[in-house]
Scaffold this active site. Structure first.
Site, short mmCIF file in Angstrom:
data_model
loop_
_atom_site.label_atom_id
_atom_site.label_comp_id
_atom_site.label_asym_id
_atom_site.label_seq_id
_atom_site.Cartn_x
_atom_site.Cartn_y
_atom_site.Cartn_z
N GLU A 26 -5.19 -7.63 9.78
CA GLU A 26 -3.95 -8.53 9.83
C GLU A 26 -2.82 -8.13 10.54
OE1 GLU A 26 -5.44 -6.75 8.03
OE2 GLU A 26 -3.02 -5.81 6.39
N ASN A 66 -3.67 2.55 7.66
CA ASN A 66 -2.21 2.64 6.32
C ASN A 66 -3.17 3.23 5.00
OD1 ASN A 66 -1.02 3.59 4.48
ND2 ASN A 66 0.14 1.20 4.11
N GLY A 74 -2.47 3.79 -3.71
CA GLY A 74 -3.18 4.73 -5.02
C GLY A 74 -4.32 4.86 -4.76
N HIS A 105 -6.49 -2.83 9.67
CA HIS A 105 -6.00 -4.03 9.46
C HIS A 105 -5.87 -5.24 10.23
CE1 HIS A 105 -4.30 -2.29 5.44
NE2 HIS A 105 -4.06 -1.30 6.04
N SER A 109 1.22 -1.04 0.11
CA SER A 109 0.31 0.17 -0.25
C SER A 109 0.91 1.12 0.13
CB SER A 109 -1.15 -0.09 1.09
OG SER A 109 -2.13 -1.32 0.79
N GLN A 117 -13.13 0.34 0.25
CA GLN A 117 -13.60 1.42 -0.51
C GLN A 117 -14.46 0.97 -1.93
OE1 GLN A 117 -9.72 3.21 -0.54
NE2 GLN A 117 -9.98 4.42 1.93
N CYS A 135 -9.30 -2.42 3.61
CA CYS A 135 -8.57 -0.60 3.60
C CYS A 135 -8.67 -0.68 1.75
CB CYS A 135 -7.54 -1.46 3.45
SG CYS A 135 -6.33 0.02 3.55
N LEU A 136 -7.49 -0.89 1.41
CA LEU A 136 -8.59 -0.51 -0.16
C LEU A 136 -9.90 -1.42 -0.75
CD1 LEU A 136 -7.94 1.42 -3.04
CD2 LEU A 136 -6.61 -0.93 -4.03
N GLY A 160 -4.59 -1.88 -0.62
CA GLY A 160 -3.23 -2.08 -2.00
C GLY A 160 -3.39 -0.21 -2.26
#
Lengths: 580, 371
Positions: free
Chosen positions: B348, B304, B237, B346, B45, B266, B262-263, B235
């Site tokens: 994990e 993150n 971007g 996260h 990421s 989204q 996370c990504l 991920g």
């Protein structure tokens, strides 16, 4: 597009959850003794303020008038009376408080609360004990109950046995855990104990110990020689939300009381995996005990594997909490007091940022070093070895961007006449005496280490003798290395200081300027720099000003600058940006 | 050797070269975690970003062979205050400096990382470069020609080129044989936009084997592996570049339980009508409080991300399940009927607190309820 940074958390009007509470009795910690000193005044004062902020009437009992908490404006009513059942009962009878807060007055407050409950006083006057239930405190403090609880939740405690007869020695002897530490019960100063590395030694030491013990009892425990000692300061609210405020790593490995050890915050030598493993264990423990407030968990970690043991839990605000509060800016006692009256961590404001909540974990962007202050200058004949029973009467703490800088500041703060890397005696010791001083922890071991490096000992050798982690030793080695270079480059520094003409000092004296900068970054005070290099102190200071090697001040903000902070709590360092 | 860190807005910091000598460029971000630099370096990421670590003593415990989160270092560059060249930890095999140099990562040390953090907090993330052979003006010239971070699709850079398999027997990717049936209790199909190994390790701990697919894989091919559940990975971007993946996910919705992280959170939000917006300086660290709106419980999470979901557009039964207590942004979604859950942080960990690992268990519950 939204701007989240300006999207402040919606501020609620903070009201105690428990609206039936109108007045609270706070117990102070009484006289100052070793292991229970001014830190409890700090905690108690914070608690009084935190409760009054919530509109509660605060009644304080403390026998020690030389405290801030007994100042006129701290509580609504203050009783300077002995901290015993008789007097506390009379205060309760007169004041009829709704609640009693006892977890901020150290062991004294906790013991008195237990006695008041057992005597039926709390029940008689309808006083509720706030915060951590007595049951939880008992579970944490009773050795057997605590060990059973740890076994239930799968957290390891060091193997130990209580032996009253030699026939019982087969259990520890057959456990296959060596070495074992043997401690006779009820002997003065632990005489007759020892460390057994095999079966024969175990029988020999235990035989002697049983004979010396007044009750014919010895305790045998796994000896965690050289293991790291790590602490976590944990908070939990009644909704079972739990966080860690701070972790700390002891410079001295297992065997030295944490109150007698040099300590850093945060830990320095743990990988994230190790850090999180011990953090998770600490949270599991505070939850299993059902603590509502603050708690301190001490753990021991094998320096060569992921194995660890739970050593001890303090189910209350402790000396370590005071250190953790100052180290992080997170007001543990204040938050513990608010939790005690029923508030949740996500309802309490972070008083430093005023933007975030108490429900987060402080992120430090500096290094904290604590050094204990022992009273051996007043007790000349005392045994200066430090072991598992605390001897320090105070401590100093310093903050910097480097370990070296924080350590050097802390040494100066001791105000014992030592301003740097040498004490008055280490240089007089023979090589054999130095080795002994490295091996046996005592108050001045730090200066035996620096002396050992001066005599050319390697980090590996000092580690082998002291078990102190090579990371810490390399930092001390770095300091001694700077000291030696300052000495050998004295002439270059004198020349630099006398150069009145050069427009660009850094260009005309590159090495000397670089060394001076490195020494300041590592915390060398001008007086030491002067005496080592031969440049007078005042001349050195004006040289530094010409070179722009001057301290800046950075804020302690609980969040590593992620959010703007409101409180003026600063430390000095030799870095770029000044935040004043 | 002297090195410079130059920001797009003209501000710069002078330090010393760390790792490889040369130039690196990317969006400057900061992470406030006090441990976990090795995991951060290898987190996909961070592709396209230069990471400024706020803790001032980095490299203390060295670099080991285990705590790596992907096949290589993923950050574009690294900024530290002090780097320890004599690490101390039983698992340490390299110093941070050597590791960065061997992997050709251009980094900088000896700069005021707190001043840098304050600058990014006030001005927002922006392009920056670490350079050792240019003047500030030359570096600025070069930066002005660099495409904006938002314009690149970094998922294409970090995703796996071929599908692979991960189970509890392995610590590295295994060859995936589409004709072989599943061995583990549950099979997860993971759409890889930049997965961290600890997601795969965590799934394996829960008795799953995971087939990891390139993020461009069509939904029909994903379903061919006969998964019991689908996971959308984290991920790098700007999520608004990922229209094609959102379409793939729309096709997968309803077929089986889905977990987004996370990504992935989204992308799921986008599949249910929501849009993302860029945060001024993002959430990167190990201390973010997240509230579960259902239970009122708060968890300390590892985060993150530089973008957040706008909850206003959510439709078709998707609702906000978690919020961040620092700024009230969306941290998790839950579908009212379908077995779909997702979180912006996260579970994990690695690095960071393990408070949210129970979330994998929630996913397993959704899978087991269905079968």
């Amino acid at each position: 597009m939204r701007d989240v940074a300006s999207n402040e958390h919606s501020r609620k009007s903070y009201m105690p959850r428990d609206t039936s509470l109108k007045s609270v009795l706070v117990l102070g910690s009484g006289p100052i003794i070793i292991g229970q000193a001014a830190e409890f005044d700090y905690a108690g004062s914070q608690a009084c303020q935190a409760l009054r902020e919530e509109g509660l009437q605060v009644i304080l009992v403390n026998s020690n008038p030389a405290t801030i908490m007994t100042d006129a404006d701290m509580a609504d009513r203050t009783y300077i009376e002995p901290l015993n059942v008789e007097f506390a009962a009379r205060v309760i009878e007169k004041e009829r408080p709704d609640g009693l807060l006892a977890t901020l007055g150290g062991q004294t407050g906790l013991n008195l609360a237990t006695q008041l409950a057992e005597a039926g006083i709390l029940e008689k006057y309808g006083v509720r004990l706030l915060g951590t239930p007595l049951e939880a405190i008992r579970k944490a403090e009773d050795r057997e109950e605590f060990r059973n609880l740890m076994k239930q939740i799968g957290e390891p405690v060091p193997e130990s046995w209580i032996v009253t007869d030699e026939s019982q020695l087969s259990d520890p002897a057959n456990a296959g855990i060596w070495p074992l530490i043997v401690r006779p019960a009820y002997t003065l100063g632990g005489t007759g104990g020892g460390i057994a590395y095999n079966r024969d030694e175990l029988y020999e030491i235990a035989h002697r110990g049983l004979a010396l013990s007044m009750r014919r009892q010895v305790m045998i425990e796994r000896y965690l020689k050289g293991w790291k000692e790590i602490e976590y300061e944990v908070m939990r609210d009644a909704n079972d939300t739990a966080i860690t405020v701070c972790n700390m790593e002891n410079f001295d490995p297992m065997g030295v009381h944490t109150g007698d050890s040099i300590v850093t915050a945060p830990s320095q030598t743990l990988t994230d995996r190790e850090y999180q493993m011990l953090r998770s264990a600490s949270l599991k423990i505070i939850r299993s005990l059902g603590i509502e407030g603050g708690c301190n968990v001490q753990l021991s970690l094998d320096p060569k594997s992921f194995r660890y043991y739970i050593i001890e839990v303090n189910p209350r605000v402790s000396r370590s909490s005071a250190l953790a509060s100052k180290a992080t800016g997170y007001p543990i006692a204040r938050v513990a007091a608010k939790i005690a009256i029923g508030m949740r961590l996500d309802e309490i404001e972070n008083a430093v940022t005023r933007k975030t909540l108490a429900c987060f974990e402080p992120a430090l962007d500096y290094c904290v070093v604590k050094i204990p202050r022992w009273p051996f200058d007043k007790f000349v004949g005392a045994d200066r070895r430090i072991t598992t029973q605390m001897k320090a009467t105070g401590e100093v703490m310093a903050i910097d961007r480097t370990f070296e800088g924080a350590l050097m500041k802390a040494i100066r703060s001791l105000e014992n006449g030592i301003i740097g890397l040498s004490n008055k005696t280490a240089h007089l010791l023979s090589d054999i005496e130095i080795e002994e001083a490295l091996r046996v922890p005592a108050d001045e071991r730090l200066w035996a280490i620096t002396e050992a490096f001066r005599r050319g000992m390697a980090v590996e050798e000092v580690h082998a003798l002291s078990d102190i982690d090579p990371w810490f030793l390399n930092k001390l080695r770095h300091l001694v290395d700077i000291e030696m270079r300052l000495r050998s480059n004295g002439t270059a520094l004198v020349r630099l200081a006398s150069d009145e003409k050069s427009e660009d000092l850094a260009a005309s004296h590159p090495l000397a300027v670089k060394l001076l900068r490195e020494a300041k970054l590592a915390g060398f005070p001008d007086v030491t720099l002067g005496s080592i290099s031969g440049v007078p102190e005042l001349k050195l200071r004006s040289l530094r000003n010409r070179l722009g090697i001057v301290p800046v001040y950075k804020q302690v903000d609980t969040c590593s600058a992620e959010f703007e902070a409101a409180t003026p709590y600063f430390y000095s360092c030799y870095d770029l940006e000044d935040e004043r | 050797m002297r090195a410079l860190l130059v920001f797009q807005d003209g501000s710069y910091y002078v330090g010393e070269s760390l790792g490889a000598v040369g130039r690196s460029q990317g969006e400057i971000v900061f992470n406030t975690g006090m441990t976990g630099y090795q995991e951060i370096l290898s987190d996909p990421s961070y592709a396209g970003q230069i990471v400024n670590l706020t803790y001032p003593l980095i490299g203390n415990y060295g670099i080991n062979d285990d705590d790596i989160e992907s096949r290589k270092i993923q950050v574009a560059g690294l900024v530290v205050h002090h780097c320890e060249d004599k690490p101390s930890n039983w698992r340490s095999g390299h110093s941070l400096n050597d590791y960065l140099a061997e992997n050709n990562i251009v980094a900088i040390r000896g700069v005021d990382t707190r001043a840098i953090t304050r600058h990014v907090r006030q001005k927002g993330v922006m392009l920056s470069t670490i350079t050792s052979d240019e003047t500030v003006d030359e570096a600025l010239q070069r930066l002005s020609k660099m495409p904006a971070y938002e314009t690149a699709d970094f998922t294409q850079v970090v995703t796996t080129s071929e599908p692979y398999l991960w189970n509890d027997q392995c610590s590295k990717p295994l060859t995936y044989d589409p004709s072989a049936g599943k061995i583990a209790n549950r099979r997860i199909a993971l759409l890889d936009c930049g997965v961290k190994y600890n997601i795969l390790r965590s799934l394996a701990k829960y008795g799953c084997e995971t087939v990891v697919f390139p993020c461009t894989t069509a939904h029909a091919e994903i379903l061919e592996c006969k998964p019991d559940g689908i996971m959308l990975s984290p991920g790098p971007g700007d999520p608004s570049n990922l229209g094609a993946i959102v379409e793939t996910v729309k096709h997968l919705v309803g077929s089986m339980p889905i977990l987004g992280v996370c990504l992935g959170n989204q992308i799921l939000g986008a599949a249910f009508g929501s849009k993302t917006f860029k945060l001024r300086f993002g959430h990167r660290g190990s201390n973010h409080p997240v509230k579960d709106l259902k239970t009122g419980k708060v968890y300390i999470t590892s985060q993150n991300h530089g973008y957040a979901l706008d909850p206003d557009g959510l439709r078709d039964g998707m609702e906000v399940a978690h919020i961040n207590l620092n700024d009230n942004t969306v941290e998790g979604l839950r579908h009212k009927e379908l077995p779909i859950i997702s979180i912006q942080y996260h579970p994990e960990a690695s690095p960071g607190p393990m408070d949210s690992s129970y979330f994998f268990g929630e996913f397993m519950r959704l899978i087991d309820q269905r079968s």
